[in-house]
Design a protein around this motif. Sequence first.
Motif, short mmCIF file in Angstrom:
data_model
loop_
_atom_site.label_atom_id
_atom_site.label_comp_id
_atom_site.label_asym_id
_atom_site.label_seq_id
_atom_site.Cartn_x
_atom_site.Cartn_y
_atom_site.Cartn_z
N SER B 136 -22.68 33.75 -6.70
CA SER B 136 -21.47 34.31 -7.29
C SER B 136 -20.66 34.99 -6.18
O SER B 136 -21.22 35.65 -5.32
N TYR B 138 -18.31 37.16 -6.74
CA TYR B 138 -17.92 38.51 -7.13
C TYR B 138 -19.16 39.37 -7.27
O TYR B 138 -20.21 38.90 -7.70
N PHE B 139 -18.98 40.64 -6.94
CA PHE B 139 -20.12 41.54 -7.04
C PHE B 139 -20.39 41.89 -8.51
O PHE B 139 -19.48 42.16 -9.27
N SER B 140 -21.67 41.82 -8.89
CA SER B 140 -22.06 42.38 -10.18
C SER B 140 -23.50 42.85 -10.04
O SER B 140 -24.22 42.42 -9.15
N TRP B 141 -23.90 43.77 -10.94
CA TRP B 141 -25.27 44.27 -10.85
C TRP B 141 -26.26 43.15 -11.06
O TRP B 141 -27.33 43.13 -10.44
N HIS B 142 -25.87 42.18 -11.91
CA HIS B 142 -26.77 41.07 -12.18
C HIS B 142 -27.01 40.24 -10.91
O HIS B 142 -28.15 39.93 -10.56
N SER B 143 -25.93 39.91 -10.20
CA SER B 143 -26.12 39.09 -8.99
C SER B 143 -26.83 39.87 -7.90
O SER B 143 -27.61 39.31 -7.13
#
Lengths: 212, 180
Positions: B136, B138-143
Amino acid sequence: MNDQLKMLFQIFWTFFKIGPVTFGGGYAMIPLIEKEIVEKREWLKIDDVTDIFALAQSVPGAIALNASIFIGHRISGVKGSIAAMLGILLPTFIIVLSLGMLYMLIKDHPMVEAAFTSVRTTILALIVYAAKKIGKTAIFDKSTLCIVVAGVPILFFIHPIFVILIGMLMGVIIVWIKRKLGYFTILDRQHKEADGGSKDCSLSVEPLEKGG
Amino acid sequence: MILIQLFKTFVIIGFVSFGGGYAIIPIIEAEAIKHEWITAQQFIDIIGISGMSPGPIATNSAILVGHSVSGIIGAVISALGISLPSFILVLIIAAFFQKINHYSITKSIFYGLRPIVTSLIIYAALKFAITNNMISLYFSWHSLSLFIVFSLSLLSLWKLRWHPFLVILLSGFVGITIYS
């Protein structure tokens, strides 16, 4: 006779244990082959594993299955290949049928989904580790490094079987040109190590692993 | 008889299935629907299960098609059918390979082929990451959490030299703890 049966059962059992980890195109099994077959049983060397996967790629059928049949054959002939084939097929057979029967129940179960999210990521790590293992035996000079680096983007556009053929052709052409130019080409890593050149080999795989 | 037809169909598919992957799924689908073994809707579920399970997706879907046609015996016949071509071809190549192994042309071929295997594995890793939505931009807590699980898995395989089974098992528990 008894010894042979014992051997065949060992082959079957070893592949039976590897079977459940053949996610993601079969390469995730390479780290297991290294542990179970190269280190524990000492049936093969890691260089043999590279060559077997090279051949397994070039035959129709799933890579995991082809490689298992090859390895079984290498260890113990036709009987060995049957033992390996049944060993690798049986666990996935049982798993896929059980999942098929449970599908409607577990399809949306949050715990199964959660476990799989993490396990899939670990499978990716297994494949990357396999690339490092195989890369170490395949890359030992600039030409082989160039083939690896060029091969990855090409695979997004051309069918793998053509890329394999191109690779074979490149090998023949490069060796021929080098010979014409008067270079002596070392054709595998074992010989290179014998010449004391293993150090620059391990350096040349470093940037690649990060790319994978 | 339907079992013979199952076997015959999957043997033919096995002979043309280079790579064992997603490329032959449409062929299996076309054959299964043509013979009226399953419906298109059933096949979508079959692909779902095959993708979730370990093992080659083509073999998995063959097993499930066989199972819906005539139970366990159908599943066994289909699995053996789609695997038989691999078995025959690999044995031919293996026998042939022992004869030609010492020629220098064979060594030249392998000089080019081994790096391609490495490319194929890197490609498989990228493909696996893409199809499972692991990459991904974009940064996300999931990634971020996926990246941490990936790094720890790699570290335990590569540096700590843990057994792959152990790493997978631990990863499953980590998944249940943090994602559910």
